[in-house]
Enzyme design. Structure first.
Site, PDB file in Angstrom:
ATOM      1  N   LYS A   1       0.841  -1.201   0.000  1.00 20.82           N
ATOM      2  CA  LYS A   1       0.000   0.000   0.000  1.00 20.82           C
ATOM      3  C   LYS A   1       0.874   1.248   0.000  1.00 20.82           C
ATOM      4  CE  LYS A   1      -0.456  -0.070   5.055  1.00 20.82           C
ATOM      5  NZ  LYS A   1      -1.408  -0.101   6.188  1.00 20.82           N
TER       6      LYS A   1
ATOM      7  N   TYR B   1      11.732  31.780   1.434  1.00 19.20           N
ATOM      8  CA  TYR B   1      10.520  32.394   1.980  1.00 19.20           C
ATOM      9  C   TYR B   1      10.676  32.749   3.454  1.00 19.20           C
ATOM     10  CZ  TYR B   1       7.765  30.882  -2.104  1.00 19.20           C
ATOM     11  OH  TYR B   1       7.259  30.699  -3.364  1.00 19.20           O
TER      12      TYR B   1
END
EC number: 5.1.1.1
Length: 377
Positions: free
Chosen positions: A37, A271
């Site tokens: 998964k 940033y």
């Protein structure tokens, strides 16, 4: 796939080694369901599944329909179980693609059976029993035995398996895990007393395989579900310290330096003014960001490996790019940077990154984006 300047490197020899470790622990006649998964925990579901099947896996386990359909397109005959919840609306796709579904209620079983009969087919299902995780499943009691009888009587279903999930088998003290197995075994015995049997009986995840196969708690089990251990990680730090089984790292996150620039003293990098240059700073820009799975919180917190040297990751990680400080580092544009992976190259591994972020390596590797190419070595 188009090449990018960042990628996930997957060590196929380590995948094979870790699967062999599973085989060396579980009973010789046991079936193994390789859990793939979340894109095989970041390793790439198709290639990882191919390797596990070559090494002897009998079944593949996923969490959702889209994962199962991707596998089915490559492995038309391999048994695939969706371990997670399957909405009723998915019934026709489950049936048409010969997938196995987890079921925990009579109501859903009836819907699945009706849809299968309309297609003149039978849908394989595994019954989920809740023995103490309290997530999904039937309670192991007399009422559930009656429910199971009704489910088994549905003509559109083939009830091929029954299973539970251990919630705490990676703990140092195994009391809860053993109590779960005690409840599961007692329930299986009650079912056997009423001549109710199943082709597959499973409970052990990686933690169970690594710590509970030396007792008799698994006496009724014939299918085992390794997950995280296949990708080189122990389910907990306690298990890593105490477990004799050697697992090998599979996944490394890598990127190339796409530009090197000199930034003068007194500037902010990236940033939000999170890194201030208190000296002239040589900055390497990598085409890798948090949308790729490099957590934003790692900025200013880790060192990465470049040519067997350690360099700090600086500023905030951007969505698609990040920065490393290259002062006193021998590096050039195009050089490879290891964000995490094989410790032999001085890099952090995913468990160390996870510890820094107060999480687990499952999250660190399974959130690596599909937009990153997987490079198999």
């Amino acid at each position: 796939m188009l090449k990018r300047a960042s990628f996930v490197e997957v060590n196929t020899a380590s995948l094979r080694h870790n699967f062999s470790a599973v085989k060396s622990i579980v009973p010789k006649d046991a079936h193994i369901m390789a859990v793939v998964k979340a894109n095989a925990y970041g390793a790439g579901a198709i290639k990882a599944s191919e390797i596990f099947l070559q090494e002897g896996a009998n079944y593949l386990g996923v969490a959702a329909l889209d994962e199962a359909l991707e596998l089915r397109s490559h492995f038309p005959k391999t048994p695939i179980l969706i371990l997670g919840y399957s909405p009723n609306a998915n019934a026709s796709m489950l049936i048409d693609n010969d997938l196995s579904a987890m079921v925990f209620s009579l109501e859903q079983a009836e819907v699945f059976s009706q849809m299968a009969l309309k297609s003149q087919k039978r849908l394989k299902v595994h019954l989920k029993i809740d023995t103490g995780m309290h997530r999904l499943g039937l309670e192991p009691n007399f009422k559930s035995i009656e429910t199971i009888k009704k489910i088994r009587a549905l003509k559109g279903l083939e009830v091929e398996g029954i299973f539970t999930h251990l919630s705490n088998a990676d703990a140092k003290i195994k009391t809860h895990a053993k109590n779960q197995m005690k409840a599961f075994n007692a329930f299986l015995e009650q079912l056997l007393d009423q001549k109710i049997e199943f082709q597959y009986r499973h409970a052990y995840n990686s933690a169970g395989i690594l710590s509970l196969c030396n007792g008799n708690e698994n006496r009724f089990l014939n299918l085992y579900r390794p997950g995280i251990m296949l990708y080189g990680f122990y389910p907990s730090n306690e298990m890593k310290e105490s477990c004799p089984t050697i697992l090998k790292n599979v996944i490394s996150l890598k990127a190339q330096i796409v530009q090197i620039r000199s930034v003068k003293k007194g500037e902010f990098i990236g940033y939000g003014e999170h890194f201030y240059t208190n000296e002239e700073t040589l900055v390497g820009v990598l085409a890798l960001g948090y949308a790729d799975g490099l957590m934003r919180a790692l900025g200013n917190r880790i060192q990465v490996a470049i040519n067997n040297q350690l360099a700090p990751l600086i500023g905030k990680v951007c969505m698609d790019q990040c920065f490393v400080k290259l002062n006193n580092i021998q590096a050039k544009e195009g050089d490879e940077v290891i964000l995490f992976g094989d410790k032999s190259a001085k890099a952090n591994d995913a468990s160390e990154i996870a510890a820094l972020l107060n999480t687990i390596p499952y999250e660190t590797i399974s959130t690596l984006s599909k937009r990153l190419e997987r490079v198999y070595i």
